[in-house]
Design a protein around this motif. Structure first.
Motif, PDB file in Angstrom:
ATOM      1  N   TYR A 186     -96.042 -39.966  78.990  1.00 56.00           N
ATOM      2  CA  TYR A 186     -95.802 -39.749  77.568  1.00 56.00           C
ATOM      3  C   TYR A 186     -95.142 -41.005  77.031  1.00 56.00           C
ATOM      4  O   TYR A 186     -94.504 -41.763  77.770  1.00 56.00           O
ATOM      5  CB  TYR A 186     -94.977 -38.480  77.300  1.00 56.00           C
ATOM      6  CG  TYR A 186     -93.499 -38.624  77.498  1.00 56.00           C
ATOM      7  CD1 TYR A 186     -92.676 -38.976  76.441  1.00 56.00           C
ATOM      8  CD2 TYR A 186     -92.919 -38.421  78.745  1.00 56.00           C
ATOM      9  CE1 TYR A 186     -91.312 -39.116  76.618  1.00 56.00           C
ATOM     10  CE2 TYR A 186     -91.560 -38.561  78.932  1.00 56.00           C
ATOM     11  CZ  TYR A 186     -90.757 -38.912  77.870  1.00 56.00           C
ATOM     12  OH  TYR A 186     -89.410 -39.062  78.054  1.00 56.00           O
TER      13      TYR A 186
ATOM     14  N   LYS B 280     -93.135 -42.675  73.376  1.00 55.67           N
ATOM     15  CA  LYS B 280     -92.497 -42.345  72.107  1.00 55.67           C
ATOM     16  C   LYS B 280     -92.229 -43.631  71.350  1.00 55.67           C
ATOM     17  O   LYS B 280     -92.071 -44.702  71.943  1.00 55.67           O
ATOM     18  CB  LYS B 280     -91.215 -41.547  72.313  1.00 55.67           C
ATOM     19  CG  LYS B 280     -90.061 -42.340  72.874  1.00 55.67           C
ATOM     20  CD  LYS B 280     -88.797 -41.498  72.926  1.00 55.67           C
ATOM     21  CE  LYS B 280     -87.627 -42.356  73.368  1.00 55.67           C
ATOM     22  NZ  LYS B 280     -86.372 -41.637  73.307  1.00 55.67           N
TER      23      LYS B 280
ATOM     24  N   GLU C 245    -102.715 -32.808  67.760  1.00 55.49           N
ATOM     25  CA  GLU C 245    -102.534 -32.217  69.086  1.00 55.49           C
ATOM     26  C   GLU C 245    -103.703 -32.551  70.003  1.00 55.49           C
ATOM     27  O   GLU C 245    -103.516 -32.861  71.159  1.00 55.49           O
ATOM     28  CB  GLU C 245    -102.387 -30.706  68.975  1.00 55.49           C
ATOM     29  CG  GLU C 245    -102.089 -30.046  70.310  1.00 55.49           C
ATOM     30  CD  GLU C 245    -101.863 -28.545  70.173  1.00 55.49           C
ATOM     31  OE1 GLU C 245    -102.248 -27.824  71.107  1.00 55.49           O
ATOM     32  OE2 GLU C 245    -101.313 -28.117  69.147  1.00 55.49           O
TER      33      GLU C 245
ATOM     34  N   THR D 180    -105.458 -39.229  82.331  1.00 54.71           N
ATOM     35  CA  THR D 180    -105.109 -38.033  83.099  1.00 54.71           C
ATOM     36  C   THR D 180    -106.276 -37.064  83.028  1.00 54.71           C
ATOM     37  O   THR D 180    -107.201 -37.249  82.243  1.00 54.71           O
ATOM     38  CB  THR D 180    -103.848 -37.337  82.549  1.00 54.71           C
ATOM     39  OG1 THR D 180    -104.127 -36.841  81.235  1.00 54.71           O
ATOM     40  CG2 THR D 180    -102.653 -38.268  82.513  1.00 54.71           C
TER      41      THR D 180
ATOM     42  N   ILE E  76     -97.985 -36.760  84.195  1.00 50.33           N
ATOM     43  CA  ILE E  76     -98.645 -37.031  82.917  1.00 50.33           C
ATOM     44  C   ILE E  76     -97.747 -37.950  82.089  1.00 50.33           C
ATOM     45  O   ILE E  76     -96.602 -37.611  81.803  1.00 50.33           O
ATOM     46  CB  ILE E  76     -98.934 -35.722  82.159  1.00 50.33           C
ATOM     47  CG1 ILE E  76     -99.906 -34.863  82.969  1.00 50.33           C
ATOM     48  CG2 ILE E  76     -99.490 -36.021  80.766  1.00 50.33           C
ATOM     49  CD1 ILE E  76    -100.111 -33.481  82.428  1.00 50.33           C
TER      50      ILE E  76
ATOM     51  N   TRP F 150     -97.932 -37.074  74.444  1.00 50.75           N
ATOM     52  CA  TRP F 150     -98.084 -36.600  75.814  1.00 50.75           C
ATOM     53  C   TRP F 150     -99.557 -36.708  76.128  1.00 50.75           C
ATOM     54  O   TRP F 150    -100.402 -36.158  75.405  1.00 50.75           O
ATOM     55  CB  TRP F 150     -97.577 -35.161  75.892  1.00 50.75           C
ATOM     56  CG  TRP F 150     -97.477 -34.584  77.245  1.00 50.75           C
ATOM     57  CD1 TRP F 150     -96.833 -35.118  78.320  1.00 50.75           C
ATOM     58  CD2 TRP F 150     -97.976 -33.307  77.675  1.00 50.75           C
ATOM     59  NE1 TRP F 150     -96.913 -34.267  79.398  1.00 50.75           N
ATOM     60  CE2 TRP F 150     -97.617 -33.140  79.021  1.00 50.75           C
ATOM     61  CE3 TRP F 150     -98.700 -32.304  77.045  1.00 50.75           C
ATOM     62  CZ2 TRP F 150     -97.950 -32.020  79.755  1.00 50.75           C
ATOM     63  CZ3 TRP F 150     -99.032 -31.177  77.769  1.00 50.75           C
ATOM     64  CH2 TRP F 150     -98.644 -31.041  79.114  1.00 50.75           C
ATOM     65  N   MET F 151     -99.923 -37.381  77.185  1.00 47.31           N
ATOM     66  CA  MET F 151    -101.297 -37.804  77.406  1.00 47.31           C
ATOM     67  C   MET F 151    -102.119 -36.856  78.289  1.00 47.31           C
ATOM     68  O   MET F 151    -103.047 -37.281  78.965  1.00 47.31           O
ATOM     69  CB  MET F 151    -101.294 -39.218  78.002  1.00 47.31           C
ATOM     70  CG  MET F 151    -100.468 -40.209  77.183  1.00 47.31           C
ATOM     71  SD  MET F 151    -100.796 -40.202  75.402  1.00 47.31           S
ATOM     72  CE  MET F 151    -102.460 -40.794  75.394  1.00 47.31           C
ATOM     73  N   LYS F 152    -101.843 -35.572  78.238  1.00 48.75           N
ATOM     74  CA  LYS F 152    -102.588 -34.600  79.050  1.00 48.75           C
ATOM     75  C   LYS F 152    -104.067 -34.581  78.650  1.00 48.75           C
ATOM     76  O   LYS F 152    -104.392 -34.572  77.467  1.00 48.75           O
ATOM     77  CB  LYS F 152    -101.990 -33.211  78.894  1.00 48.75           C
ATOM     78  CG  LYS F 152    -102.651 -32.188  79.812  1.00 48.75           C
ATOM     79  CD  LYS F 152    -101.866 -30.904  79.868  1.00 48.75           C
ATOM     80  CE  LYS F 152    -102.500 -29.878  80.767  1.00 48.75           C
ATOM     81  NZ  LYS F 152    -102.388 -30.167  82.170  1.00 48.75           N
TER      82      LYS F 152
ATOM     83  N   TYR G 174     -93.670 -38.431  69.656  1.00 42.24           N
ATOM     84  CA  TYR G 174     -93.930 -38.379  71.095  1.00 42.24           C
ATOM     85  C   TYR G 174     -95.404 -38.090  71.330  1.00 42.24           C
ATOM     86  O   TYR G 174     -95.975 -37.213  70.672  1.00 42.24           O
ATOM     87  CB  TYR G 174     -93.095 -37.275  71.741  1.00 42.24           C
ATOM     88  CG  TYR G 174     -91.610 -37.482  71.604  1.00 42.24           C
ATOM     89  CD1 TYR G 174     -90.868 -38.068  72.622  1.00 42.24           C
ATOM     90  CD2 TYR G 174     -90.938 -37.092  70.442  1.00 42.24           C
ATOM     91  CE1 TYR G 174     -89.506 -38.266  72.494  1.00 42.24           C
ATOM     92  CE2 TYR G 174     -89.577 -37.286  70.298  1.00 42.24           C
ATOM     93  CZ  TYR G 174     -88.866 -37.873  71.325  1.00 42.24           C
ATOM     94  OH  TYR G 174     -87.513 -38.067  71.199  1.00 42.24           O
TER      95      TYR G 174
ATOM     96  N   GLU H 120     -98.289 -31.928  86.178  1.00 39.30           N
ATOM     97  CA  GLU H 120     -97.515 -32.064  84.935  1.00 39.30           C
ATOM     98  C   GLU H 120     -96.504 -33.208  84.996  1.00 39.30           C
ATOM     99  O   GLU H 120     -96.334 -33.933  84.023  1.00 39.30           O
ATOM    100  CB  GLU H 120     -96.773 -30.750  84.624  1.00 39.30           C
ATOM    101  CG  GLU H 120     -97.679 -29.560  84.402  1.00 39.30           C
ATOM    102  CD  GLU H 120     -98.440 -29.598  83.094  1.00 39.30           C
ATOM    103  OE1 GLU H 120     -97.853 -29.983  82.067  1.00 39.30           O
ATOM    104  OE2 GLU H 120     -99.635 -29.245  83.113  1.00 39.30           O
ATOM    105  N   ASN H 121     -95.837 -33.374  86.135  1.00 36.03           N
ATOM    106  CA  ASN H 121     -94.797 -34.405  86.240  1.00 36.03           C
ATOM    107  C   ASN H 121     -95.372 -35.817  86.336  1.00 36.03           C
ATOM    108  O   ASN H 121     -94.633 -36.787  86.305  1.00 36.03           O
ATOM    109  CB  ASN H 121     -93.878 -34.123  87.427  1.00 36.03           C
ATOM    110  CG  ASN H 121     -94.590 -34.197  88.763  1.00 36.03           C
ATOM    111  OD1 ASN H 121     -95.804 -33.992  88.839  1.00 36.03           O
ATOM    112  ND2 ASN H 121     -93.842 -34.472  89.818  1.00 36.03           N
TER     113      ASN H 121
END
Length: 144
Positions: free
Chosen positions: A113, A115, A45, A102, A111, A73-75, A71, A108-109
């Motif tokens: 991601y 897969k 995570e 980021t 960032i 997610w690159m936050k 997946y 959020e929209n």
């Protein structure tokens, strides 16, 4: 006295969060990436979140229990990355070049991601795929 125990426990917990084993990941051209191993849900995570600089010869290898679609997610990933998905036999199945960084303030929209299918995922400094001439089907070598 109770506060001292709480503080001590917090220090031990935070120290354990940064306790990564490492392995050398050898690319087909012989270039070696010294990679931290993310082999728990907590390490997976966190990934490379909040890393301010990633040298060309460093990265992270994510280890999953089985091959599957994963997946990312690159936050809060503060460096641009190349992301390489690997099968159980360590062959490249999918690659993403230059996944953009980021920050905490990135909406959020926006960032990114990615897969892909595999049992392992290698995150390396942006430009690694092109610089080292990686292609789908190439075999990457590392020991866990």
């Amino acid at each position: 006295m109770k506060n001292i125990f709480i503080l001590f426990g917090l220090v031990l917990f935070l120290g354990a969060c940064n306790d990564y084993q490492t392995t050398d990941v050898r690319l087909p051209d012989g270039f070696t990436i010294h990679a931290r191993i993310a082999d728990t849900p907590q390490k997976t995570e966190k990934g490379l979140m909040f890393v301010e600089k990633l040298p060309k010869n460093e990265g992270m290898i994510f280890v999953f229990d089985k091959s599957d679609t994963h997946y990312f997610w690159m936050k809060n990933t503060w460096v641009d990355l190349d992301i390489i998905f690997l099968s159980e036999d360590k062959k490249i199945t999918q690659m993403y070049e230059g996944v953009p960084r980021t920050y905490t303030y990135t909406p959020e929209n926006e960032i990114p991601y990615v897969k892909g299918n595999g049992m392992y995922v290698l995150e390396a400094a942006s430009g690694t795929i092109t610089r080292q001439g990686l292609q789908s089907g190439d075999t990457i070598q590392f020991n866990l």
